[in-house]
Design an enzyme around this catalytic site. Structure first.
Site, PDB file in Angstrom:
ATOM      1  N   TYR A  50       2.961   9.933 -11.891  1.00 54.92           N
ATOM      2  CA  TYR A  50       4.091   9.906 -10.953  1.00 54.92           C
ATOM      3  C   TYR A  50       3.980   8.729  -9.971  1.00 54.92           C
ATOM      4  O   TYR A  50       4.930   8.436  -9.250  1.00 54.92           O
ATOM      5  CB  TYR A  50       4.203  11.210 -10.154  1.00 54.92           C
ATOM      6  N   HIS A 108      -2.734  16.272 -18.575  1.00 60.56           N
ATOM      7  CA  HIS A 108      -1.273  16.233 -18.445  1.00 60.56           C
ATOM      8  C   HIS A 108      -0.573  16.602 -19.767  1.00 60.56           C
ATOM      9  O   HIS A 108       0.404  17.365 -19.775  1.00 60.56           O
ATOM     10  CB  HIS A 108      -0.846  14.835 -17.972  1.00 60.56           C
TER      11      HIS A 108
HETATM   12  N1  LIG Z   1       3.385  18.722 -16.591  1.00 63.03           N
HETATM   13  C1  LIG Z   1       4.446  18.086 -17.051  1.00 63.03           C
HETATM   14  O1  LIG Z   1       4.441  17.516 -18.151  1.00 63.03           O
HETATM   15  C2  LIG Z   1       5.688  18.068 -16.215  1.00 63.03           C
HETATM   16  C3  LIG Z   1       6.914  17.684 -16.779  1.00 63.03           C
HETATM   17  C4  LIG Z   1       8.049  17.714 -15.971  1.00 63.03           C
HETATM   18  C5  LIG Z   1       7.948  18.105 -14.649  1.00 63.03           C
HETATM   19  N2  LIG Z   1       6.728  18.451 -14.111  1.00 63.03           N
HETATM   20  C6  LIG Z   1       6.591  18.871 -12.690  1.00 63.03           C
HETATM   21  O2  LIG Z   1       7.556  19.863 -12.413  1.00 63.03           O
HETATM   22  C7  LIG Z   1       8.353  19.456 -11.314  1.00 63.03           C
HETATM   23  C8  LIG Z   1       9.744  20.027 -11.441  1.00 63.03           C
HETATM   24  O3  LIG Z   1      10.396  19.555 -12.604  1.00 63.03           O
HETATM   25  P1  LIG Z   1      11.662  18.586 -12.505  1.00 63.03           P
HETATM   26  O4  LIG Z   1      11.545  17.853 -11.243  1.00 63.03           O
HETATM   27  O5  LIG Z   1      11.743  17.755 -13.743  1.00 63.03           O
HETATM   28  O6  LIG Z   1      12.892  19.615 -12.593  1.00 63.03           O
HETATM   29  P2  LIG Z   1      13.478  20.784 -11.643  1.00 63.03           P
HETATM   30  O7  LIG Z   1      12.569  21.105 -10.516  1.00 63.03           O
HETATM   31  O8  LIG Z   1      13.883  21.905 -12.561  1.00 63.03           O
HETATM   32  O9  LIG Z   1      14.831  20.151 -11.111  1.00 63.03           O
HETATM   33  C9  LIG Z   1      14.840  19.092 -10.191  1.00 63.03           C
HETATM   34  C10 LIG Z   1      16.294  18.688  -9.946  1.00 63.03           C
HETATM   35  O10 LIG Z   1      17.012  19.799  -9.415  1.00 63.03           O
HETATM   36  C11 LIG Z   1      17.620  19.437  -8.170  1.00 63.03           C
HETATM   37  N3  LIG Z   1      17.486  20.585  -7.263  1.00 63.03           N
HETATM   38  C12 LIG Z   1      16.348  21.115  -6.767  1.00 63.03           C
HETATM   39  N4  LIG Z   1      16.612  22.181  -5.993  1.00 63.03           N
HETATM   40  C13 LIG Z   1      17.957  22.346  -6.000  1.00 63.03           C
HETATM   41  C14 LIG Z   1      18.841  23.264  -5.373  1.00 63.03           C
HETATM   42  N5  LIG Z   1      18.355  24.259  -4.625  1.00 63.03           N
HETATM   43  N6  LIG Z   1      20.179  23.109  -5.567  1.00 63.03           N
HETATM   44  C15 LIG Z   1      20.652  22.113  -6.360  1.00 63.03           C
HETATM   45  N7  LIG Z   1      19.859  21.211  -6.978  1.00 63.03           N
HETATM   46  C16 LIG Z   1      18.520  21.324  -6.804  1.00 63.03           C
HETATM   47  C17 LIG Z   1      16.868  18.240  -7.658  1.00 63.03           C
HETATM   48  O11 LIG Z   1      17.737  17.400  -6.943  1.00 63.03           O
HETATM   49  P3  LIG Z   1      17.630  17.170  -5.337  1.00 63.03           P
HETATM   50  O12 LIG Z   1      16.424  16.304  -5.112  1.00 63.03           O
HETATM   51  O13 LIG Z   1      18.917  16.505  -5.034  1.00 63.03           O
HETATM   52  O14 LIG Z   1      17.497  18.520  -4.688  1.00 63.03           O
HETATM   53  C18 LIG Z   1      16.424  17.573  -8.962  1.00 63.03           C
HETATM   54  O15 LIG Z   1      17.440  16.718  -9.446  1.00 63.03           O
HETATM   55  C19 LIG Z   1       8.270  17.926 -11.361  1.00 63.03           C
HETATM   56  O16 LIG Z   1       8.667  17.336 -10.154  1.00 63.03           O
HETATM   57  C20 LIG Z   1       6.819  17.739 -11.688  1.00 63.03           C
HETATM   58  O17 LIG Z   1       6.022  17.937 -10.523  1.00 63.03           O
HETATM   59  C21 LIG Z   1       5.615  18.460 -14.891  1.00 63.03           C
END
Ligand SMILES: NC(=O)c1ccc[n+]([C@@H]2O[C@H](COP(=O)([O-])OP(=O)(O)OC[C@H]3O[C@@H](n4cnc5c(N)ncnc54)[C@H](OP(=O)(O)O)[C@@H]3O)[C@@H](O)[C@H]2O)c1
Length: 275
Positions: A50, A108
């Protein structure tokens, strides 16, 4: 309050809800992470990939919250899993964060380029040296967990995987519950797609919550499941956090489980053969 703010897994207490930090980089990212800590988030999920460990470390220090009150996870990318590389990467993670330990260090993504046992031994060594309190994996399937747990006897705390109402992880959860591991759900609100679900919106109206809050509650109401939604917006961070003052009925939990349709948003060339 419903007593689910923290989970106890293998005797360790971890906040059920954390902040995902993918794409929270630079001054804006750092400010967002600090805001989340001020709003009460105590679990922060980062990764070398990241490119924001400096920001995470600074945000934590500037928040004034003692380091020991935070649960910080970082992850090592799949092409850095040879034992000597792991050792270097761990030191670099700690240097960037500015801490002498992380709480959880994850593989990861799995790779077949390095024998899994060698990687896990290097992770165990980092733990033995006090550089991480706990070790775990991410994107591991049942077969990979069997290998790690049964063949290599790894002491894994967590498997961080994609999990939301549109993707069942029941097979993995059954295996992980047998091992007493935490499933930390990434993309828990399906990158915002849960807000388009009629059922989740209906349940939101029923409980006086949003579709996102219902989804996060559904996740953390399951045994040994946590969630790490990402947001850069304080109002969304607050909304995602406010899920501890209501409880979904067993009937509604089951109705959300029934939304699963095999939808997976993290698809890559290097992914394992999913369950
Ligand atoms: N281990 C892995 O391979 C892996 C892969 C993917 C992700 N991850 C981890 O998981 C975390 C979460 O996954 P992600 O970031 O891909 O997806 P997510 O948390 O499902 O969704 C994030 C998106 O949703 C929006 N959002 C968040 N809260 C909201 C709300 N209450 N109302 C409306 N929109 C909302 C955010 O926009 P805003 O900023 O505008 O709120 C952002 O665009 C990542 O940040 C990372 O730390 C790990």
């Amino acid at each position: 309050m419903t007593g689910l703010e923290t989970k106890i897994v293998q005797g360790e207490t971890i906040p059920s809800l954390g902040l995902g930090t993918f794409e929270l980089t630079g001054p804006d990212g750092e400010a967002a992470i600090r805001t989340a800590i001020e709003l009460g988030y105590r679990q922060i999920d980062t990764a070398i990939r990241y490119g924001n460990e400096l920001e995470v470390g600074r945000a934590i220090r500037e928040s004034g919250v003692p380091r020991r009150e935070l649960f910080v996870t970082s992850k090592i990318w799949f092409n850095d899993l040879a034992p000597e590389t792991v050792s270097c990467r761990v030191d670099e993670i700690l240097e960037r964060l500015g801490f002498d330990y992380v709480d959880l260090l994850l593989v990861h993504w799995p790779t077949r380029d390095v024998p899994l046992g060698e990687t896990l031994a290097a992770f165990a060594e980092a733990k033995a040296k006090g550089k991480t309190r706990l070790i775990g994996v991410s994107n591991f399937t049942v077969a990979l967990l069997d290998e790690a747990l049964d063949v290599h006897k790894a002491e894994l705390f967590c498997n961080q995987v994609e999990y939301h109402p549109f993707l069942s992880q029941q097979k993995l959860l059954d295996r992980m519950n047998r091992a007493g591991m935490l499933l930390n759900a990434y993309q828990p609100i399906a990158r915002g797609k849960v807000f388009g679900s009629d059922l989740l919106n209906d349940l939101g109206r029923k409980y006086g919550k949003s579709a996102g809050q219902v989804t996060l509650r559904w996740l953390i109401q399951q045994d040994n499941v946590g969630a790490i939604p990402r947001s850069a917006k304080p109002e969304n961070m607050k909304s995602n956090r406010d899920i501890f003052d209501f409880e979904l009925s067993q009937h509604d939990m089951a109705a959300i489980h029934a939304l699963a349709r095999g939808e997976r948003y993290s698809r890559f060339d290097w992914e394992p053969e999913w369950d």
